[in-house]
Write an enzyme that holds these catalytic residues in place. Structure first.
Site, mmCIF file in Angstrom:
data_model
loop_
_atom_site.group_PDB
_atom_site.id
_atom_site.type_symbol
_atom_site.label_atom_id
_atom_site.label_comp_id
_atom_site.label_asym_id
_atom_site.label_seq_id
_atom_site.Cartn_x
_atom_site.Cartn_y
_atom_site.Cartn_z
ATOM 1 N N HIS A 66 -18.942 -24.299 -31.529
ATOM 2 C CA HIS A 66 -18.301 -23.056 -31.988
ATOM 3 C C HIS A 66 -17.430 -23.318 -33.210
ATOM 4 O O HIS A 66 -16.341 -23.885 -33.105
ATOM 5 C CB HIS A 66 -17.446 -22.488 -30.843
ATOM 6 C CG HIS A 66 -16.845 -21.147 -31.129
ATOM 7 N ND1 HIS A 66 -17.038 -20.055 -30.308
ATOM 8 C CD2 HIS A 66 -16.043 -20.701 -32.130
ATOM 9 C CE1 HIS A 66 -16.387 -19.014 -30.789
ATOM 10 N NE2 HIS A 66 -15.758 -19.378 -31.895
ATOM 11 N N HIS A 68 -16.504 -21.550 -37.377
ATOM 12 C CA HIS A 68 -16.689 -20.444 -38.333
ATOM 13 C C HIS A 68 -16.833 -21.046 -39.724
ATOM 14 O O HIS A 68 -15.843 -21.300 -40.409
ATOM 15 C CB HIS A 68 -15.496 -19.481 -38.273
ATOM 16 C CG HIS A 68 -15.390 -18.758 -36.969
ATOM 17 N ND1 HIS A 68 -15.821 -17.458 -36.799
ATOM 18 C CD2 HIS A 68 -14.943 -19.159 -35.756
ATOM 19 C CE1 HIS A 68 -15.621 -17.093 -35.543
ATOM 20 N NE2 HIS A 68 -15.093 -18.116 -34.879
ATOM 21 N N GLN A 161 -16.738 -9.527 -36.458
ATOM 22 C CA GLN A 161 -15.292 -9.825 -36.440
ATOM 23 C C GLN A 161 -14.419 -8.586 -36.201
ATOM 24 O O GLN A 161 -13.430 -8.630 -35.496
ATOM 25 C CB GLN A 161 -14.908 -10.480 -37.780
ATOM 26 C CG GLN A 161 -13.418 -10.656 -38.027
ATOM 27 C CD GLN A 161 -12.870 -11.955 -37.460
ATOM 28 O OE1 GLN A 161 -13.244 -13.046 -37.883
ATOM 29 N NE2 GLN A 161 -12.001 -11.831 -36.484
ATOM 30 N N HIS A 219 -17.455 -13.752 -28.345
ATOM 31 C CA HIS A 219 -16.011 -14.027 -28.353
ATOM 32 C C HIS A 219 -15.435 -13.111 -27.276
ATOM 33 O O HIS A 219 -15.401 -11.896 -27.459
ATOM 34 C CB HIS A 219 -15.388 -13.662 -29.699
ATOM 35 C CG HIS A 219 -15.524 -14.717 -30.750
ATOM 36 N ND1 HIS A 219 -16.725 -15.098 -31.282
ATOM 37 C CD2 HIS A 219 -14.578 -15.471 -31.386
ATOM 38 C CE1 HIS A 219 -16.506 -16.049 -32.190
ATOM 39 N NE2 HIS A 219 -15.226 -16.291 -32.265
ATOM 40 N N GLU A 222 -10.311 -13.301 -25.997
ATOM 41 C CA GLU A 222 -9.500 -14.289 -26.734
ATOM 42 C C GLU A 222 -8.108 -13.691 -26.937
ATOM 43 O O GLU A 222 -7.738 -13.239 -28.017
ATOM 44 C CB GLU A 222 -10.141 -14.631 -28.086
ATOM 45 C CG GLU A 222 -9.418 -15.790 -28.779
ATOM 46 C CD GLU A 222 -9.944 -16.081 -30.177
ATOM 47 O OE1 GLU A 222 -10.880 -15.391 -30.633
ATOM 48 O OE2 GLU A 222 -9.406 -16.993 -30.817
ATOM 49 N N ASP A 318 -13.730 -24.490 -33.744
ATOM 50 C CA ASP A 318 -13.408 -23.092 -34.065
ATOM 51 C C ASP A 318 -13.092 -22.917 -35.551
ATOM 52 O O ASP A 318 -13.799 -22.206 -36.249
ATOM 53 C CB ASP A 318 -12.256 -22.569 -33.197
ATOM 54 C CG ASP A 318 -12.254 -21.047 -33.073
ATOM 55 O OD1 ASP A 318 -13.232 -20.411 -33.529
ATOM 56 O OD2 ASP A 318 -11.287 -20.499 -32.523
ATOM 57 N N TRP A 324 -6.584 -19.514 -39.923
ATOM 58 C CA TRP A 324 -6.154 -19.571 -38.524
ATOM 59 C C TRP A 324 -5.739 -20.972 -38.097
ATOM 60 O O TRP A 324 -5.044 -21.164 -37.112
ATOM 61 C CB TRP A 324 -7.273 -19.047 -37.609
ATOM 62 C CG TRP A 324 -7.489 -17.588 -37.835
ATOM 63 C CD1 TRP A 324 -6.794 -16.566 -37.266
ATOM 64 C CD2 TRP A 324 -8.432 -16.982 -38.731
ATOM 65 N NE1 TRP A 324 -7.249 -15.366 -37.758
ATOM 66 C CE2 TRP A 324 -8.247 -15.580 -38.651
ATOM 67 C CE3 TRP A 324 -9.418 -17.470 -39.608
ATOM 68 C CZ2 TRP A 324 -9.004 -14.672 -39.397
ATOM 69 C CZ3 TRP A 324 -10.169 -16.577 -40.338
ATOM 70 C CH2 TRP A 324 -9.952 -15.194 -40.234
HETATM 71 ZN ZN LIG Z 1 -14.271 -18.185 -32.901
#
Ligand SMILES: [Zn+2]
Length: 429
Positions: A66, A68, A161, A219, A222, A318, A324
């Site tokens: 996982h 991005h 997203q 997702h 979360e 991630d 992030w």
């Molecule tokens: Zn993610």
């Protein structure tokens, strides 16, 4: 320094032989012919090329479950996320997204994949944002997938997203991404405007998965909100559709905040559904629990309990250097090391299990078990680590010294040599 690659000319019978490696406590050689593993055992014969593993551990490659790649390597552009929160991350990404081009995505994603391949990560599942009327990142990532063939086995997840129902034409854009060739259907039910829309968005994802015969990776929950209960909807849809192991629930951090009575009931449904889980310990421990004072929650799903109940759990990075999470190199040993701590999996078997979460469990999540693993006839994809076994790998975050892809050595590294007062320190008992 002696080079690990030794040429031998005497009656070669294999393309490549890895000598003197350690597998399950045994000394073995691994022979490769025509890109596949031809033999594993002692004194397997000569190779046109030979690599001396020097008694180090051989392992199937690491797997990223996982990440991005469309947002990676943008930390600090146009500004740093100083609060470190999910919300400042979203706001910062909105600014960066204004200048997004295909070339920009291709350059950054390819660079991170190079970092990962160099560290023995040869299978990667990346989410790619579909909430963009031009699908810029989707088109770019499909090109990256073609470009890296032969180096990294890249799977793409169509990730809405900003929501399937809460973003204009969200469902159409998701479907368009699948038509363009994206491999896996995604979703983000906890970020839809209402609970009902969240549940409906999960059903849309399953309908698309059945229509296009694709796996699902959502997702899911979360958040620290104990009322975020979309995992039960995903489990129910998995049972209804019979998709089982083709379904993955990513993050599920709210599971860490559920009341125990509910969590216990849910665990039985999850076992019945037999779906996969992906936890992202580096980012979960960083972004969750932000609204808490003290005691502060860990904000990670119940990794240890899922594992104890026989469910398949794997791990992701991630985010690598994005709004992030500004740190990282894509080395999958780092999330595994963090999982040992955050999930309190410090028993010997538990530490070993965390290594499985970035290797064979992850192969199941990605649905590549039939071509993954150290066995005769399988593709010759493997790595050598400067360690005795999986426990030692995580204890010392061992260097991956050799990476072999399709029978070809593609990366090599020398572990750092440390000296104290002129004497070598090995960090081994
Ligand atoms: Zn993610």
């Amino acid at each position: 320094m002696r080079s690990p690659v030794v040429k031998k000319e005497r009656s070669p019978i294999f393309d490549l032989v890895l000598r003197n490696a350690r597998l399950d406590g045994q000394a073995v050689d691994v022979a490769v012919q025509d890109g596949r593993i031809a033999a594993i055992g002692q004194s397997v014969g000569q190779g046109r090329q030979e690599i001396d593993a020097q008694g180090r551990m051989v392992s199937p490659p690491l797997i990223e479950s996982h990440v991005h790649l469309d947002t990676t390597l943008t930390a600090g552009e146009p500004k740093w996320n100083e609060s470190g929160t999910l919300f400042e991350g979203i706001a910062t990404w909105a600014l960066r997204k204004e200048s997004l081009t295909e070339d920009d995505v291709i350059r950054r994603a390819t660079e991170l994949l190079r970092w990962q391949a160099a560290q023995g990560v040869l299978y990667v599942r990346s989410h790619v944002d579909t909430t963009d009327p031009d699908l810029t990142a989707v088109k770019a990532m499909l090109k990256v997938k073609e470009n890296v063939k032969g180096l990294v086995d890249l799977q793409l997840v169509a990730f809405p997203q900003e929501g399937i129902l809460s973003y204009p034409r969200g469902a159409e854009l998701l479907e368009e991404a699948l038509r363009l060739g994206v491999d896996v259907v995604g979703g983000i039910p906890h970020y839809e405007l209402t609970r009902d829309m969240g549940a409906e968005s999960v059903k849309i994802a399953f309908t698309l998965a059945e229509k296009y015969d694709r796996p699902i990776d959502i997702h899911c929950d979360e958040t620290d909100d104990p009322q975020s209960r979309f995992l039960e909807v995903v489990a129910a849809e998995t049972i209804r559709s019979g998709m089982g192991r083709r379904v993955t629930a990513s993050h599920t951090t709210a599971f860490g905040s559920y009341d125990d009575a509910y969590a216990f009931k849910l665990m039985g449904f999850l076992q019945r559904a037999d779906l996969n889980f992906v936890a992202n310990p580096l980012v979960n421990i960083t972004l969750q629990g932000r609204m808490d004072t003290y005691p502060k929650r860990r904000g990670m799903t119940r990794v240890k309990e899922l594992w104890q109940n026989g469910l398949n759990v794997s791990l992701g990075y991630d985010d690598v250097m994005d709004p992030w999470y500004s740190l990282g190199t894509g080395n999958m040993l780092q999330p595994a090391h963090m999982a040992v701590h955050v999930a309190q999996m410090t028993g010997r078997k538990e530490v070993m299990a965390c290594y499985d979460m970035v290797t064979r469990n992850a192969a199941r999540t990605l649905g590549v078990q039939d071509r993954y693993g150290l066995a005769v006839g399988r593709p010759a994809d493997f790595i050598v680590l400067d360690a005795q076994d999986a426990w030692d790998v995580l204890r010392r975050l061992a260097t991956v010294t050799t990476v072999v892809k399709g029978g070809r050595p593609i990366a090599e590294a020398t572990p750092p040599e440390v000296r104290l007062l002129g004497e070598r320190v090995t960090f081994q008992r």
